[in-house]
Design a protein around this motif. Structure first.
Motif, short mmCIF file in Angstrom:
data_model
loop_
_atom_site.label_atom_id
_atom_site.label_comp_id
_atom_site.label_asym_id
_atom_site.label_seq_id
_atom_site.Cartn_x
_atom_site.Cartn_y
_atom_site.Cartn_z
N GLU A 1 -33.04 -15.03 14.84
CA GLU A 1 -32.90 -13.75 14.14
C GLU A 1 -33.38 -12.62 15.03
O GLU A 1 -34.41 -12.71 15.68
CB GLU A 1 -33.71 -13.77 12.84
N ARG A 2 -32.57 -11.55 15.07
CA ARG A 2 -32.97 -10.36 15.82
C ARG A 2 -33.77 -9.47 14.88
O ARG A 2 -33.58 -9.53 13.66
CB ARG A 2 -31.74 -9.60 16.31
N PRO A 3 -34.63 -8.62 15.45
CA PRO A 3 -35.36 -7.70 14.59
C PRO A 3 -34.37 -6.85 13.79
O PRO A 3 -33.42 -6.31 14.34
CB PRO A 3 -36.15 -6.82 15.57
N ALA A 4 -34.60 -6.77 12.51
CA ALA A 4 -33.67 -6.05 11.63
C ALA A 4 -34.11 -4.60 11.48
O ALA A 4 -35.27 -4.25 11.68
CB ALA A 4 -33.63 -6.72 10.28
N SER A 5 -33.19 -3.76 11.13
CA SER A 5 -33.48 -2.38 10.78
C SER A 5 -32.55 -2.02 9.64
O SER A 5 -31.56 -2.71 9.38
CB SER A 5 -33.26 -1.45 11.97
N ASP A 6 -32.84 -0.92 8.98
CA ASP A 6 -31.98 -0.48 7.89
C ASP A 6 -30.57 -0.19 8.39
O ASP A 6 -29.59 -0.48 7.71
CB ASP A 6 -32.56 0.75 7.20
N VAL A 7 -30.48 0.39 9.59
CA VAL A 7 -29.16 0.71 10.15
C VAL A 7 -28.39 -0.58 10.45
O VAL A 7 -27.23 -0.72 10.08
CB VAL A 7 -29.29 1.57 11.43
N THR A 8 -29.05 -1.53 11.11
CA THR A 8 -28.41 -2.81 11.42
C THR A 8 -27.95 -3.51 10.15
O THR A 8 -26.81 -3.97 10.07
CB THR A 8 -29.38 -3.71 12.20
N ASP A 9 -28.82 -3.55 9.16
CA ASP A 9 -28.47 -4.21 7.90
C ASP A 9 -27.27 -3.54 7.25
O ASP A 9 -26.37 -4.21 6.75
CB ASP A 9 -29.65 -4.19 6.93
N ALA A 10 -27.24 -2.20 7.27
CA ALA A 10 -26.13 -1.46 6.64
C ALA A 10 -24.82 -1.74 7.36
O ALA A 10 -23.79 -1.96 6.72
CB ALA A 10 -26.44 0.03 6.64
#
Length: 116
Positions: free
Chosen positions: A68-77
């Motif tokens: 898993e790569r570090p997630a962010s709100d932008v990536t998730d969206a």
């Protein structure tokens, strides 16, 4: 992972039969995947992701194929957007990451990247 596939299928309002057909597998096999009785190959996961219009990477992470790569709100969206193709998602995330990497290098003296 099977529960994740089921929840994605249900939120996409795709029937088990429709997804099985899109993924090129039988209804019983897909049902077994969703119930956690079978572990699909990377190729089948890719076809399932395509049928759900979600990131194959997300399924690979759930299956333990990718870290898993570090997630962010932008990536998730971006990854969750059903209107984007897999290629579009990949390109958007690459651009976003390059902007983030460059962003910290071009800060004017006396300014920070932290919000005021």
């Amino acid at each position: 992972m099977g529960g994740y596939i089921r929840s994605q299928r249900e939120s996409a309002q795709v029937s088990l039969r429709q997804l099985a057909r899109t993924a090129g597998v039988s209804n019983p096999y897909l049902s077994q995947i969703e119930r956690g009785l079978r572990k699909p190959s990377a190729e089948i996961l890719q076809q399932i992701a395509k049928g759900l219009r979600i990131s194959a990477e997300a399924l690979y992470v759930k299956a333990g194929i990718l870290d898993e790569r570090p997630a962010s709100d932008v990536t998730d969206a971006v990854l969750a957007d059903p209107t984007l193709t897999e290629r579009q998602k990949q390109v958007l995330l690459e651009i976003y990451q390059s902007f983030r990497q460059e962003g910290g290098k071009h800060v004017a003296p006396g300014h920070t990247t932290e919000p005021s």
